[in-house]
Every structure is written in C-alpha cells, then in structure tokens.
Design an enzyme around this catalytic site. Structure first.
Site, PDB file in Angstrom:
ATOM      1  CE  LYS A  35      -0.842 102.702 110.274  1.00 51.01           C
ATOM      2  NZ  LYS A  35      -1.879 103.740 110.384  1.00 51.01           N
ATOM      3  NE  ARG A 130      -9.503 104.921 111.394  1.00 55.43           N
ATOM      4  CZ  ARG A 130      -8.372 104.808 110.701  1.00 55.43           C
ATOM      5  NH1 ARG A 130      -8.222 103.856 109.804  1.00 55.43           N
ATOM      6  NH2 ARG A 130      -7.382 105.653 110.891  1.00 55.43           N
ATOM      7  CE1 TYR A 255      -5.394  73.165  92.546  1.00 57.57           C
ATOM      8  CE2 TYR A 255      -4.011  75.050  93.131  1.00 57.57           C
ATOM      9  CZ  TYR A 255      -4.363  73.713  93.276  1.00 57.57           C
ATOM     10  OH  TYR A 255      -3.681  72.930  94.165  1.00 57.57           O
ATOM     11  CG  MET A 303      -0.505  77.858  99.961  1.00 54.55           C
ATOM     12  SD  MET A 303      -0.775  76.430 101.006  1.00 54.55           S
ATOM     13  CE  MET A 303      -2.548  76.388 101.105  1.00 54.55           C
TER      14      MET A 303
END
Ligand SMILES: *Cc1c(COP(=O)(O)O)cnc(C)c1O
Length: 357
Positions: A35, A130, A255, A303
C-alpha cells in the site's frame, strides 16, 4: 519535475527481506503489503521485484486495479474493503479479496446484484478499535457470510494487533486470546500478523502473514534495529552537496539562527529538504553519511536544503550525501526526528525520483 534528491531502491534487499519473512514464519503464506506506493518504494516495481510473494495487500480498490492492469495475477487483499456497489463490482470482476469490517458493508452486500460474487476477509476487532466488527460476533458473522449468495467460499478471518511492536506487551496477549476464543472451530484461513507480529510473536503465524515495513528493511519495533531483525535497508536517500563554506566561530546557521558555531566550522549545503520528504523536525545532530564517514546536520531543515558539518570530512561539491540507507538507518533518523521509519519512507519515497538497482 526533476530535483536532485534521489531514492535509490535496492531490489536485492527487498528480496532478502521477503526471504527473511519466510525464514521466520516458514509455515505461513506471505502477502506482501505494498500500500501507499509500497511505502514509497514504487508499488509496481516492488510487486515485480517480489513477484514470488504468495499475494499482495493494498489499502484500496484503485491500488488493486493498478496491479491487475499491470497483469499481476496474484491474490490481492484490499485492506479497507469496499464502500460502494461499484467497488463490489470491481472486486468481483478483478478477483480481489475485500475486507469486511463494518456493518454498512453487509447492507451493501445484501443489495448487490446476484451476479456479483466476491472473495472476502472478515476483519474482527480484538482490541485495536480501528477497523473491524466486534470479535464477540465472529461466529454469527462468519456463518452469515458463509451462506451469503454474493460471497465465495470461504471468507478469511482476520484481525490486527495494536501493540505488537512492544515485546511481551499484555494487550497483544489479550487480543490473541480473544481471537482464538471467538473463532475456535471455524473452518477458515486466518491472518493476524504484520511485521512486528511476524518478527516478535510466533503465535500470530497462522495461514497468512502480512509483512509490510520489514520488506523495506526498517525495524517494526519501538527501539528496533533492522540489522538485529535480520533485515537489509531497501531505500537509500541521497542528495548532492551544492555549496561548501567555513563559518566563523560565534556565527549561526539557517532559519531561526538555531545553531551557533562553537569554533570556525566547515559546512556543506545538501540539496534536500522537507519538500523532498526529509523531516523538518530533524534537529541539529541528526546523522548523515558522506564519503565513508558519519557526520550530522546543523541548524534547521529548510524546504530544499539542509546544512551539514564537514569538520574532518574530505568533501567536494557534487559529492552525494546519504540521508538514510545503507549506513544510517532510517529508524535512527526517524527516532531523532520524533517519528517512525514508515513515515519517512512514505514521504521521501513518494516525493523523490527513484532509481532501481
Ligand atoms: C499496513 C498493514 C499491515 C502491514 O504492517 P507493517 O507494520 O508495515 O508490517 C498489515 N496489516 C494491516 C491490516 C495493515 O493495515
């Protein structure tokens, strides 16, 4: 879109890990869980590589149809089953084994056309809460499905463990006991185990096992080590160095200026970031591998870039940095970044270019 980060997939490692599953659970058939694009390893290529698996498991009908379109004739288990009449029709036409986990699916079956005949797996909730129908109703439901005109003989009995990644966990013990008690005597193939169950809980090795993460060479255990589990890392995530600097003592990097150089420090900029699936939460100190040595990231992940420490490393622009793979396990990076290998493999694997070796 071509970016420079690449996920290099080692097909021999994938095959090794399936062999490892068979060695650990020799009396069970193995349904390779592919999957989510095979956890970022490319579903069709992984299916091709593991075509000697006894079957494949995917989440949803469209994934299964993609396999059928690519002419895979294996048994396919659809873990989330069906939700519409159209799904049911597709399952019947393409010989998919669909999981029945909710009452609403029983209603859909009751209103299906007589020509529709499907293979089913009855998913029972033994405590994960679930997907699954109440385990206490196992016998009734199994008998109802057994007589159902739209269901082919014989539906499987299935459950899923919530805490198999913790050796000796009592919840797992209790789930197993409930499954055994309420399905006793029912004549049907059974399936319980995911990777953690396969490697840690031999009681779960019933007719079919469902290995996922172990096939990709990541440990399913909380503090696990894939080498101790006998697994080989299938994905190596690499990106090139694109800039080298020496940053003066007292200056900070990236950053938020979150990392300050304690002395003059040679640094390198690697062309990978969270847009490529490298986790933004990886803190300064997260390991990477370059030119035969382990080093670490410095400052925040951006990023499309991350800065690494080049102290004592002989490096040039263009050298490939391993973010995880053969030398740095994805599990180690995941733990450092507060997540699990599954998430990193899915994210990076689905965002980066692939290369198969
Ligand atoms: C994803 C999944 C698996 C495989 O789990 P791993 O932990 O990756 O081995 C097995 N069974 C079910 C029902 C799943 O959803």
């Amino acid at each position: 879109m071509k970016r420079s980060a690449r996920a290099i997939i080692d097909t021999s490692a994938l095959r090794h890990n399936l062999r490892r599953c068979r060695e650990v659970a020799p009396n069970s058939l193995a349904m390779a869980v592919i999957k989510a694009n095979a956890y970022g390893h490319n579903m069709l290529k992984t299916a091709e590589t593991l075509n000697n698996a006894n079957g494949f498991a995917v989440s949803c009908i469209p994934e299964a149809l993609e396999l059928r379109q690519a002419r895979f004739i294996h048994p396919i288990l659809v873990l989330q089953g069906f939700n519409t009449q159209q799904d049911l029709k597709a399952a019947a036409e393409h010989r998919l084994r669909v999981v029945i986990h909710d009452r609403q699916q029983l209603d859909l079956l009751d209103s299906a056309r007589p020509s529709i005949k499907i293979d089913a797996a009855l998913k029972l909730d033994t405590g994960m809460h679930r997907l699954g129908l109440p385990i206490e109703q196992a016998r009734n439901l199994f008998e109802r499905l057994g007589k159902h005109p739209n269901i082919k003989p014989t539906p499987w009995l299935m459950t899923h463990m919530a805490c198999a990644d913790e050796p000796g966990n009592r919840h797992t013990q209790a789930q197993l006991e409930r499954f055994a008690k309420y399905t006793e005597g029912l004549q049907a193939p059974r399936s319980i185990g995911n990777s953690a169950s396969i490697l840690g809980w031999p009681q779960t090795h019933v007719n079919w096992v469902r290995p996922g993460i172990m096939l990709y060479g990541s440990s399913p255990f909380m503090d696990g080590n894939h080498k101790e589990d006998g697994l080989q890392a299938a994905m190596t995530l690499t990106a090139p160095l694109i800039s080298i600097h020496t940053i003066a003592k007292g200056e900070s990097i990236g950053y938020g200026a979150s990392w300050t150089c304690p002395e003059d420090t040679r640094t390198g900029v690697v062309a990978i970031g969270y847009a490529d699936g490298y986790p933004r939460h990886a803190p300064s100190g997260t390991p990477v591998w370059l030119n035969g040595k382990e080093t670490r990231i410095l400052g925040r992940v951006s990023m499309d870039m991350v800065v690494i420490d080049l102290t004592a490393i002989d490096a040039r622009i263009g050298d490939q940095v391993e973010l995880w793979g053969k030398h740095i396990s994805v599990d180690r990076v995941a733990r450092t970044a507060g997540t699990i290998g599954y998430e990193l493999l899915c994210n990076a694997g689905n965002l980066c270019q692939h290369e198969y070796t």
